[in-house]
Scaffold this active site. Structure first.
Site, PDB file in Angstrom:
ATOM      1  N   TYR A 721      -4.100-115.352  41.117  1.00 38.92           N
ATOM      2  CA  TYR A 721      -4.547-115.434  39.854  1.00 38.92           C
ATOM      3  C   TYR A 721      -3.688-116.963  39.908  1.00 38.92           C
ATOM      4  O   TYR A 721      -4.105-117.802  39.324  1.00 38.92           O
ATOM      5  CB  TYR A 721      -4.685-114.871  38.631  1.00 38.92           C
ATOM      6  CG  TYR A 721      -5.403-113.761  38.449  1.00 38.92           C
ATOM      7  CD1 TYR A 721      -6.698-114.137  38.180  1.00 38.92           C
ATOM      8  CD2 TYR A 721      -4.683-112.177  39.110  1.00 38.92           C
ATOM      9  CE1 TYR A 721      -8.101-113.346  38.036  1.00 38.92           C
ATOM     10  CE2 TYR A 721      -6.480-110.986  38.330  1.00 38.92           C
ATOM     11  CZ  TYR A 721      -7.217-111.894  37.513  1.00 38.92           C
ATOM     12  OH  TYR A 721      -7.868-110.879  37.878  1.00 38.92           O
ATOM     13  N   LEU A 722      -2.680-117.234  40.573  1.00 39.74           N
ATOM     14  CA  LEU A 722      -1.984-117.754  40.432  1.00 39.74           C
ATOM     15  C   LEU A 722      -2.425-119.098  41.236  1.00 39.74           C
ATOM     16  O   LEU A 722      -1.878-118.689  42.292  1.00 39.74           O
ATOM     17  CB  LEU A 722      -0.548-117.300  40.565  1.00 39.74           C
ATOM     18  CG  LEU A 722       0.030-116.883  39.169  1.00 39.74           C
ATOM     19  CD1 LEU A 722       1.248-115.687  39.360  1.00 39.74           C
ATOM     20  CD2 LEU A 722      -0.392-117.653  37.750  1.00 39.74           C
TER      21      LEU A 722
END
Length: 763
Positions: A721-722
């Site tokens: 997600y990052l």
DNA sequence: ATGGAGACTTAGCAGTCCGTGT
DNA sequence: ACACGGACTGCTAAGTCTCCAT
């Protein structure tokens, strides 16, 4: 935006210590949870309701299942049901004529809803009867091939079909365009390849032209998958007992039985479903006579087998260094041979080149299929995908199920697994171009969302007032997806664990509180999400959302869909209209990355030490993990290791005390004698005290850090997600070595970001 | 529209590795 | 040298979303 995520999960599931399965079961069945003690009373009756409802739901399933047997009947039934449903709901569900006005304070119960002609009936119907029962995982489905799959070995044919592929995809995606390219100078530069030399090691694919849409590769060559080793029958002295009597099993039954034996101490075997499924499937592997004798799992004694397996693994552990080294070397050899492929002229690592070995299906949560036998995959089950004329040889005496040459997909081999009937794939490792490019693109879309998110938020807030029920539901669900980073929530079959996401929330999963802990309009979420991980959150929401939820819940049973006019297809279609390429999951990516960026900006003190900066990074990472509800079981050794740490802290405290005392003495001494030597000694001691204090601080920080982290998994968000460019830029800007943030595998995966993101990169 | 298959990403767990403190 | 515990890796289940046939 900030306040958007200001809520945090204050209530974690404390039951997660030890065994997750256990705690999950408890959830479902008993509804335990300490934080609920307050409204115990309420809970109890609610619980009853839920149970009741669960039954109803089950009943519904059964009905549907049955009707499936007679499809015609089924259809009619559905129609009837739908009409009935329609009639039922029509009386309360229509809100069109009466949008909630801003200062609307009329109690909802007194509202009257009438229908207007402008609502097309169908438009506003609940999407009833969504659940379906998947037909039993078919043993053998007719092979469906893409039209363009070549059946001849003619190279022209190949090229032609390639073109065809392209054309098809191009037509479809014509409008989708090459959008990731344009943003913020992040586009792949069209630089020409350079220095072929080191290329084998690091192929800077991100500096190359991308493939045309839909084409995943031009050439692909590999050695095929590695199959599980054959079953090794147990030595004669290892016994299986039935009714206390020794019984020799034929290889097939013995193998499957040993799967069970090996799990004897696992939580799974305490579950009825697991045992039932296992036993039913096991019998399929028995000979006629075995089947006749073995009729009750309870009479089976696998303990000898388990002891044997344990001894074997102990033996494994105690292997000499040489043996271990030899084994390692052998493994490396297979990796060397099967772990790589050549794609578009570059050698790239394969992610999972081994075919899944047979065993018992370990579904998570309350999975109806847990314990079923996952059978051995043979070459005859496997489809190979590669360039023409490069197909790997099947193992001696075997044939592949099929060899195809489809360059619109990324997999190298596939087979259909028997328990759920899903296709499984052999694909490339995440350091590969194929995966990396996609990952990069994912973050580019999330960054695009950043630009239009404010507008989108305005839109859905406006839609809370819509007169159309469907639109209201959509806007409230989208609000949850955005604010709470919930998953989309596809519909699930009945033969899977019962978990939900935003669109599939049921009435029983939320409760409304006008007032809770001093806050107004609180929605309490309590449901099982992906992997049956519990999501619990108390969220104060806007009044309008609260009222809408009250309306959605009116006259519904706990097991009814909260958003009965919504599903993920409708949601995603709407999102795609708002922004090209936008789907529900983009919000998770965007909110996660955005949170990281914000947190890093606010938590990082440029003057602090590298250690402190890393701590800040981990804090930011943790904020994201909490947002995304990434949990983990508390490590088994947690309590003990915490205790040890505490001991260390105590010891350090004592040391400080001692040091301080002797420092005082020395100071006194120095004052009294005034000698230079004693002054120096005192000064030294002072420094020592400071040092000790610093160490103590570090230990304490470590303790807090660990405590706060015990049931939060940081890895998932970091990996999925990052946007890695945020982290890379942060490292470069703050002089933190990238190795402190990403380990080797992660650095490989994020090579592209490490190479392209400068300190100035902003998400 | 609907449903199902297919493809690909996201997820937690379990076993192994490896560094550290004794 | 050894035991411990955390980090890392591999594994595979469980999601999301698209595409295609009906």
């Amino acid at each position: 935006m900030q306040d958007h995520h200001s809520h945090k999960h204050k209530h974690k599931d404390k039951d997660r210590e030890k065994s997750k399965d256990k705690s999950r079961d408890k959830h479902k069945d008993k509804h335990k949870d300490k934080h609920r003690d307050k409204d115990k009373h309420k809970e109890k009756s609610k619980e009853k309701e839920r149970k009741h409802d669960k039954e109803e739901r089950k009943q519904g399933k059964e009905d549907r299942k049955q009707s499936k047997e007679d499809k015609k009947l089924d259809k009619e039934e559905k129609k009837k049901g739908k009409e009935k449903h329609k009639a039922e709901k029509a009386s309360y569900v229509e809100v069109k004529n009466e949008p909630l006005s801003e200062d609307d304070d009329i109690p909802l119960a007194t509202r009257s809803f009438s229908q207007t002609s402008q609502d097309s009936e169908d438009d506003d119907q609940p999407l009833a009867f969504r659940k379906k029962i998947k037909t039993e995982a078919k043993a053998e489905k007719p092979v469906k091939r893409k039209a363009e799959d070549m059946t001849s070995d003619n190279e022209d044919d190949y090229a032609a079909s390639n073109k065809k592929n392209k054309k098809i995809k191009e037509e479809k995606k014509a409008k989708a365009g090459k959008k990731p390219a344009a943003v913020n100078g992040a586009s792949p530069t069209k630089r020409v390849k350079k220095e072929k030399k080191e290329e084998e090691e690091t192929w800077k694919w991100w500096e190359e032209e991308k493939h045309e849409d839909g084409v995943k590769w031009k050439s692909l060559e590999h050695k095929g998958p590695v199959f599980a080793t054959d079953y090794e029958p147990l030595p004669g002295n290892v016994k299986f007992l039935y009714s206390g009597k020794e019984m020799k099993l034929a290889a097939a039954a013995e193998e499957v039985g040993s799967f069970y034996a090996a799990m004897l101490e696992h939580d799974y075997v305490t579950k009825d479903v697991f045992n039932k499924n296992f036993f039913k499937d096991w019998r399929k592997f028995m000979t006629h006579s075995e089947k006749e004798i073995i009729t009750d799992l309870k009479k089976c004694d696998f303990t000898h087998m388990l002891t044997y397996f344990k001894a074997k693994s102990e033996e494994k552990k105690n292997r000499t260094k040489e043996e271990k080294q030899q084994l390692k070397a052998e493994n490396e050899e297979t990796v060397k041979e099967y772990g790589w492929c050549i794609i578009d002229g570059h050698k790239q690592r394969i992610g999972n080149f081994k075919i899944e070995p047979p065993g018992l299906f370990r579904g998570r949560g309350d999975h109806p299929k847990m314990g079923m036998v996952k059978r051995r995959v043979m070459p005859e089950d496997v489809i190979i995908n590669c360039s023409k004329g490069t197909a790997p040889k099947p193992p001696a005496g075997h044939k592949w199920k099929e060899v195809r040459h489809d360059n619109t997909v990324t997999w190298l081999a596939s087979w259909t697994e028997n328990v759920q009937g899903q296709v499984k794939y052999i694909m490339l490792n995440s350091a590969s171009r194929l995966k990396g490019e996609k990952d990069w693109q994912k973050y580019e879309i999330a960054r695009q969302l950043k630009d239009s998110v404010e507008k989108i938020r305005e839109t859905y807030k406006e839609d809370w007032k819509s007169k159309e029920m469907k639109i209201r539901q959509r806007s409230v669900a989208l609000y949850f997806i955005d604010k709470l980073a919930l998953r989309a929530g596809n519909e699930k079959d009945e033969d899977q664990a019962d978990t939900v996401g935003a669109c599939s929330l049921r009435v029983e999963h939320i409760s409304l509180h006008e007032q809770k802990n001093g806050k107004q309009c609180v929605v309490v979420f309590d449901f099982l999400g992906k992997d049956s991980i519990r999501y619990y959150n108390e969220v104060p929401v806007e009044k309008r959302v609260f009222k809408n939820l009250q309306i959605f819940m009116e006259n519904k049973k706990p097991g009814d869909d909260l958003f009965d006019r919504l599903n993920t297809t409708i949601m995603n279609k709407h999102l795609n209209d708002l922004m090209e390429g936008l789907t529900a999951k983009v919000f998770r990516t965007f909110n996660a990355s955005n949170t990281l960026q914000e947190q890093l900006d606010s938590l990082t003190d440029p003057k602090s030490t590298v250690t402190e900066k890393i701590l800040a990074y981990n804090r930011a990472n943790r904020a994201v993990a909490i947002l995304c509800n990434h949990q983990r079981a508390v490590p088994k050794t947690f309590a003990k290791s915490m205790e040890n740490l505490q001991k260390k802290i105590d010891a350090k405290r004592d040391a400080i005390e001692d040091a301080e005392k002797s420092y005082k003495d020395l100071k006194k001494e120095a004052k009294r004698t005034g000698s230079a030597a004693s002054k120096i000694a005192a000064g030294k001691k002072e420094k020592q005290v400071e040092k000790l204090k610093e160490q103590l601080m570090k230990l304490e920080v470590q303790a807090t850090d660990r405590e706060e982290n015990k049931e939060i998994a940081l890895g998932t968000s970091k990996l999925n997600y990052l946007d890695p460019r945020i982290s890379v830029a942060w490292c470069k800007k703050n002089g933190v070595p990238i190795e402190k943030i990403y380990n080797k595998t992660q650095r490989d995966k994020f090579q592209w970001a490490i190479d392209m993101a400068g300190p100035e990169f902003v998400f």
